[in-house]
Design an enzyme around this catalytic site. Structure first.
Site, PDB file in Angstrom:
ATOM      1  N   PHE A 247       0.983  -1.227   0.033  1.00 14.92           N
ATOM      2  CA  PHE A 247      -0.164  -0.013  -0.134  1.00 14.92           C
ATOM      3  C   PHE A 247       0.814   1.063   0.010  1.00 14.92           C
ATOM      4  O   PHE A 247       1.820   1.503   0.865  1.00 14.92           O
ATOM      5  CB  PHE A 247      -1.167   0.048   1.210  1.00 14.92           C
ATOM      6  CG  PHE A 247      -1.715   1.266   1.260  1.00 14.92           C
ATOM      7  CD1 PHE A 247      -2.970   1.418   1.050  1.00 14.92           C
ATOM      8  CD2 PHE A 247      -1.258   2.610   1.734  1.00 14.92           C
ATOM      9  CE1 PHE A 247      -3.888   2.417   1.064  1.00 14.92           C
ATOM     10  CE2 PHE A 247      -1.601   3.664   2.098  1.00 14.92           C
ATOM     11  CZ  PHE A 247      -3.222   3.816   1.712  1.00 14.92           C
ATOM     12  N   GLU A 248       0.651   2.088  -1.035  1.00 14.08           N
ATOM     13  CA  GLU A 248       1.303   3.293  -1.003  1.00 14.08           C
ATOM     14  C   GLU A 248       0.654   4.411  -1.633  1.00 14.08           C
ATOM     15  O   GLU A 248      -0.104   4.200  -2.706  1.00 14.08           O
ATOM     16  CB  GLU A 248       2.683   3.261  -1.896  1.00 14.08           C
ATOM     17  CG  GLU A 248       3.959   2.723  -1.128  1.00 14.08           C
ATOM     18  CD  GLU A 248       5.145   2.890  -2.158  1.00 14.08           C
ATOM     19  OE1 GLU A 248       5.023   2.884  -3.270  1.00 14.08           O
ATOM     20  OE2 GLU A 248       6.252   2.785  -1.561  1.00 14.08           O
ATOM     21  N   ILE A 249       0.183   5.448  -1.099  1.00 18.59           N
ATOM     22  CA  ILE A 249      -0.390   6.633  -1.836  1.00 18.59           C
ATOM     23  C   ILE A 249       0.881   7.907  -1.763  1.00 18.59           C
ATOM     24  O   ILE A 249       1.376   7.994  -0.616  1.00 18.59           O
ATOM     25  CB  ILE A 249      -1.650   7.159  -0.964  1.00 18.59           C
ATOM     26  CG1 ILE A 249      -2.674   6.148  -1.206  1.00 18.59           C
ATOM     27  CG2 ILE A 249      -2.149   8.441  -1.729  1.00 18.59           C
ATOM     28  CD1 ILE A 249      -3.998   6.520  -0.633  1.00 18.59           C
TER      29      ILE A 249
ATOM     30  N   HIS B 224      12.235   2.334  -0.418  1.00 12.20           N
ATOM     31  CA  HIS B 224      11.185   3.511  -0.502  1.00 12.20           C
ATOM     32  C   HIS B 224      11.136   4.227   0.849  1.00 12.20           C
ATOM     33  O   HIS B 224      11.070   5.469   1.156  1.00 12.20           O
ATOM     34  CB  HIS B 224       9.787   3.032  -0.925  1.00 12.20           C
ATOM     35  CG  HIS B 224       9.685   3.070  -2.169  1.00 12.20           C
ATOM     36  ND1 HIS B 224       8.251   2.805  -2.927  1.00 12.20           N
ATOM     37  CD2 HIS B 224      10.618   3.309  -3.189  1.00 12.20           C
ATOM     38  CE1 HIS B 224       8.609   2.948  -4.309  1.00 12.20           C
ATOM     39  NE2 HIS B 224       9.779   2.944  -4.354  1.00 12.20           N
TER      40      HIS B 224
END
Ligand SMILES: Nc1nc2c(ncn2[C@@H]2O[C@H](COP(=O)(O)OP(=O)(O)O)[C@@H](O)[C@H]2O)c(=O)[nH]1
Ligand SMILES: [Mg+2]
Length: 390
Positions: A276-278, A313
């Protein structure tokens, strides 16, 4: 009381007028009914989407408000289709049908017609399908393939998850430093990464991309957790060398204290779970991140070890961003096997129609790093969090 009487002769005229009015009203109702169940109230972009695929129109009203330049992005194999569908459906039902953002799918092979047809039918925004260039899904020329093979054998013996997998390494390298360079991503400023088998547990009633922009956020997560040390033995030493070579890239108010407990000497393995990444694409397009990715890529740890895109990241976000630019989405409710995020505050769950059990929540457990995130940033933890710690 005087009785009102219609004069004879005019009586027939009034009856006729009444019948005519009733008839006209009936026609009007029938006409309106037909057009309502037809195309006029339905969304979005007509029946043709993504060029050649014809699908039924979606049944939500077209969103006409302002939207950000944002997209969902999913890296997937054709064989992932049926474990991806419930994930897309969940994201659409909980969020995207309201805003109808696009969805970019990327693959190292051509997507099948079936994959495109079926996913297009699920997504309320436009769907786009991209092929990853061969040279981005292979060993870079400077990698010693024999040395890489030795690592894989050793990791297999050590029982490290995906330790002997070549494609998993291509995937981690691609998600770390290449997905945002795909031409299909050029149209966007923001992305939300979605993987097969995930689920959203709660309704999201606001535009998360607008939230990111309005509140100056650049990277957002749901889970944080500790990495398997065996997969990243030299990642921190390589990062320290980078920091020495490029001190100009470090943010003044960075979040080093989230990823290191001894002021940068060692890595505490905390990272945001990147399934999950926004995030802002500008973060990865920045000079700081480009230099960092190239540095790591040259060191070869994606192949000589098994560096994951999650620690890569996370370390970058923690070092290159102001700490205020990193956000925890605490009330989405999220599942990626085997962990659940379920808001522990009942008010939050009821207000957002969450269909999860707070007993399953991982957020405040000792193996999660989210308690640390709240502590180092001086944030208030939700009501009842300590009942779910341990
Ligand atoms: N096209 C393609 N996608 C892959 C490949 N391996 C993994 N993925 C995708 O990369 C993401 C991460 O893989 P996943 O198997 O979920 O890894 P995990 O979450 O770390 O267990 C998912 O979106 C997968 O669909 C591959 O070989 N080719
Ligand atoms: Mg996954």
């Amino acid at each position: 009381m005087a009785e009102f009487k219609i004069p004879q002769g005019k009586e027939r005229f009034v009856k006729l007028l009444g019948l005519t009015v009733i008839g006209l009203l009936t026609l009007l109702v029938i006409f309106n009914g037909t057009s309502f169940s037809g195309s006029s109230s339905l969304s979005s972009g007509g029946a043709i989407k993504s060029g050649k695929y014809k699908v039924d129109e979606i049944k939500y009203p077209k969103y006409t408000g302002k939207k950000e330049k944002a997209t969902f992005v999913t890296l997937a194999r054709n064989s992932d289709l049926y474990s991806l569908l419930p994930a897309i459906k969940s994201v659409e039902d909980r969020f995207n049908h309201k805003f109808q953002y696009d969805w970019v799918f990327l693959n190292d092979e051509e997507f099948t017609e079936e994959f495109q047809r079926v996913t297009t039918s699920m997504v309320s925004g436009k769907t786009k399908y991209g092929l990853i260039p061969k040279e981005q899904w292979t060993f870079p020329p400077h990698i010693d393939k024999e040395k890489a093979a030795e690592t894989r054998n050793q990791m297999k013996e050590d029982g490290i998850i995906y330790g002997d997998s070549i494609p998993y390494r291509f995937m981690c390298r691609y998600e770390s430093g290449l997905f945002y360079r795909h031409p299909l991503m050029e149209d966007y400023d923001w992305y939300w990464r979605v993987e097969p088998d995930i689920k959203l547990y709660c309704d999201i009633d606001y535009d998360v991309f607008k939230f990111m922009k309005d509140y100056y956020k650049k990277y957002a997560f749901t889970f944080s957790i500790k990495e398997y040390v065996g997969t990243i033995k030299t990642l921190w030493d390589t990062t320290k060398e980078f920091m020495t070579a490029h001190p100009e890239h470090l943010a003044k108010n960075n979040m080093l204290d989230f990823i290191s407990d001894d002021d940068g000497d060692t890595y505490n393995l905390c990272h945001f779970w990147s399934n999950f990444e926004i995030a802002s694409l500008d973060l990865w397009r920045s000079k700081a991140y480009s230099d960092y990715f190239d540095w790591l890529d040259q060191a070869g740890g994606f192949f000589y070890e098994r560096w994951g895109d999650a620690p890569v990241h996370s370390i970058a976000a923690a070092l290159f961003l102001d700490r205020s630019e990193i956000h925890h989405f605490d009330s989405m409710g999220y599942y990626h096997p085997p962990f659940h995020q379920c808001p522990v505050d009942e008010d939050v769950r009821l207000n957002h129609k969450c269909d999860c059990n707070p007993k399953d929540d991982f957020t405040w457990k000792s193996y999660s790093c989210t308690t640390k995130f709240y502590t180092v940033n001086g944030m208030t933890k939700p009501k009842g969090w300590h009942l779910h710690a341990g």
